[in-house]
Design a protein around this motif. Sequence first.
Motif, PDB file in Angstrom:
ATOM      1  N   THR A 163      51.005  48.524  23.048  1.00 14.31           N
ATOM      2  CA  THR A 163      49.886  47.600  23.224  1.00 14.31           C
ATOM      3  C   THR A 163      49.448  47.417  24.763  1.00 14.31           C
ATOM      4  OG1 THR A 163      50.088  46.509  21.231  1.00 14.31           O
ATOM      5  CG2 THR A 163      48.726  45.391  22.590  1.00 14.31           C
ATOM      6  N   ASN A 164      50.452  46.994  25.529  1.00 15.12           N
ATOM      7  CA  ASN A 164      50.054  46.844  27.070  1.00 15.12           C
ATOM      8  C   ASN A 164      49.575  48.002  27.723  1.00 15.12           C
ATOM      9  OD1 ASN A 164      50.874  44.021  26.920  1.00 15.12           O
ATOM     10  ND2 ASN A 164      53.011  44.684  27.528  1.00 15.12           N
ATOM     11  N   LEU A 184      46.031  48.858  26.875  1.00 10.87           N
ATOM     12  CA  LEU A 184      45.156  48.184  27.590  1.00 10.87           C
ATOM     13  C   LEU A 184      44.566  48.504  28.759  1.00 10.87           C
ATOM     14  CD1 LEU A 184      46.367  44.450  26.819  1.00 10.87           C
ATOM     15  CD2 LEU A 184      44.233  45.547  25.674  1.00 10.87           C
ATOM     16  N   SER A 243      46.149  49.729  32.747  1.00  8.45           N
ATOM     17  CA  SER A 243      46.372  48.902  33.936  1.00  8.45           C
ATOM     18  C   SER A 243      46.979  50.128  35.239  1.00  8.45           C
ATOM     19  CB  SER A 243      47.691  47.795  33.780  1.00  8.45           C
ATOM     20  OG  SER A 243      48.103  47.304  34.980  1.00  8.45           O
ATOM     21  N   VAL A 275      41.281  42.240  39.058  1.00 13.86           N
ATOM     22  CA  VAL A 275      42.371  41.869  38.079  1.00 13.86           C
ATOM     23  C   VAL A 275      43.377  41.010  38.929  1.00 13.86           C
ATOM     24  CG1 VAL A 275      42.120  43.746  36.481  1.00 13.86           C
ATOM     25  CG2 VAL A 275      43.893  43.902  38.128  1.00 13.86           C
ATOM     26  N   LEU A 286      45.721  40.093  34.555  1.00 19.19           N
ATOM     27  CA  LEU A 286      44.752  40.775  33.448  1.00 19.19           C
ATOM     28  C   LEU A 286      44.910  42.386  33.612  1.00 19.19           C
ATOM     29  CD1 LEU A 286      41.386  38.802  34.155  1.00 19.19           C
ATOM     30  CD2 LEU A 286      42.722  38.722  32.157  1.00 19.19           C
ATOM     31  N   LYS A 287      44.668  42.786  32.438  1.00 20.23           N
ATOM     32  CA  LYS A 287      44.765  44.427  32.021  1.00 20.23           C
ATOM     33  C   LYS A 287      43.301  44.985  32.569  1.00 20.23           C
ATOM     34  CE  LYS A 287      48.940  44.688  30.608  1.00 20.23           C
ATOM     35  NZ  LYS A 287      49.944  45.116  31.557  1.00 20.23           N
ATOM     36  N   VAL A 343      40.680  45.547  30.120  1.00 17.95           N
ATOM     37  CA  VAL A 343      39.784  44.438  29.462  1.00 17.95           C
ATOM     38  C   VAL A 343      38.755  43.872  30.454  1.00 17.95           C
ATOM     39  CG1 VAL A 343      40.285  41.970  29.020  1.00 17.95           C
ATOM     40  CG2 VAL A 343      42.048  43.691  28.402  1.00 17.95           C
ATOM     41  N   VAL A 344      39.084  44.295  31.932  1.00 13.03           N
ATOM     42  CA  VAL A 344      38.083  44.060  32.756  1.00 13.03           C
ATOM     43  C   VAL A 344      36.811  44.994  32.901  1.00 13.03           C
ATOM     44  CG1 VAL A 344      37.618  43.656  35.269  1.00 13.03           C
ATOM     45  CG2 VAL A 344      39.713  42.675  34.357  1.00 13.03           C
ATOM     46  N   ALA A 364      35.790  46.377  30.274  1.00 13.24           N
ATOM     47  CA  ALA A 364      35.111  46.248  29.212  1.00 13.24           C
ATOM     48  C   ALA A 364      34.103  45.258  29.401  1.00 13.24           C
ATOM     49  CB  ALA A 364      36.052  46.126  27.968  1.00 13.24           C
ATOM     50  N   PHE A 365      34.534  43.898  29.797  1.00 10.38           N
ATOM     51  CA  PHE A 365      33.730  42.953  30.016  1.00 10.38           C
ATOM     52  C   PHE A 365      32.631  43.149  31.080  1.00 10.38           C
ATOM     53  CE2 PHE A 365      36.964  40.506  28.142  1.00 10.38           C
ATOM     54  CZ  PHE A 365      36.385  39.456  27.342  1.00 10.38           C
TER      55      PHE A 365
END
Length: 331
Positions: free
Chosen positions: A178-179, A182, A184, A297, A306-307, A310-311, A313-314
Motif C-alpha cells: 500500500t505504501n 501511494l 514516494s 510533502v 505525506l506520500k 497523494v499530493v 492527486a490533490f
Amino acid sequence: MRGGTKGWLWPALIAAVLIGAVLSIGVGSAAIPPARAFAALLGRGDPVERAILVELRLPRAMLGLAIGAILGLSGAALQGYLRNPLAEPSVLGASNGAALGAVVAIYFGLASSSAALLPLLAIAGALVALALLSLLAGRSESALTLILAGVAVSTLAGAGISLALNLSPNPFAAMEITNWLLGSLEDRAFSHVLLALPPIALGAALLAWDARAFDALTLGEDGAAALGVDLARTRLRVLLGIGIGVGGAVAVSGAIGFVGLIVPHLVRPLTDRSPSAILWPSAAAGAALLLLADVAVRVIPTTNELKLGVVTAFLGVPVFLVFLMRERRLW
C-alpha cells in the motif's frame, strides 16, 4: 511564437525546474544554511551534512526531475497520438501494469533479494500490459479501440493488485504494498537513479521519435497514412516508449498519478497546440511539478511524511477541472 511556443515559455520552464531542483536539495527536516550546503556539495564541510545532501537529497531531486519529465512527456505523447485530452499512461494500462509487476516483486519477496528485480518486473508488467493491449486492439489503428482495450487492461491489472493485497500473507506485506502504491521518493539513493535513468531515457527517445507523426494524426488515421506515416510502427514505438519509460519510473517511485494528465493541459495554451510543440515543454513542466510537489510533502506539517502520489492527486484534480472548464470549447 518560436518553434510553436511563446517566446518566454522555455525560460520560465527552465527557471521553474532550477527552482524546484534547488528547493529539493535544500529543503528537508534537517535545516542546512545555503553556504554550508554549497560547501557540502563541493565535498567540504560537515560530513553529516554532506551525507544528507549528496546521498539523500541529491538522488531524490534527480529522480523527481527524471520521473516528472517522463510522466509529462508520456501524457503529451498519448494525448497527441490518441487525439484525446484525457489520455495518460494509465489509460492504456501501462501504469497499472507496471504497478502490478512491482507488486508481484514485493509480494513474493523478490525485491528484497535483488534491487534490480523490482524495476525489471515493473517494466515487464508494463510491456505485458501493452502486449495484451495490442492483442485486444488487433490490427485496428483506431484511437477509440486502443482506449477501450486500455480500459480493460488497466482494470485487469488493478484487479491483480487488489488480489495481491487481499491475499497478502501478513499485515506488514499489505502495508508495504500500500505504501509503495501511494508513490514516494523518500529514502531513494543513487542506486535507484542508476536503475531508473536508462529505461526513462530510452522511453523518452522512443516517444519523441514520432513527434511529426502526432501532428499528422490530427488529420485522422487515413490522413496521416496519406502523408506517409507508418501507423503500425508509430503505435509500436509509442507503446514501447510508454512501457519502458513509465515502467522504469514506477519501479522506483511507486504509482504517481495526474502528472501526465495535467501537465499537457497547463502547457497547451502557451503553444500553437500542435502535439509536437507540446512534447518537450510537457517534459520540463512535469519535472518542475514533481520536484515542487516533492518539496511540498516535506514542508507540510504532518505526523508522517505525506506520500507524493497523494499530493499530486490533490494538486491535479482542481487544476484539471479549472482547465477543463476553460478549454472545453477549444477541443
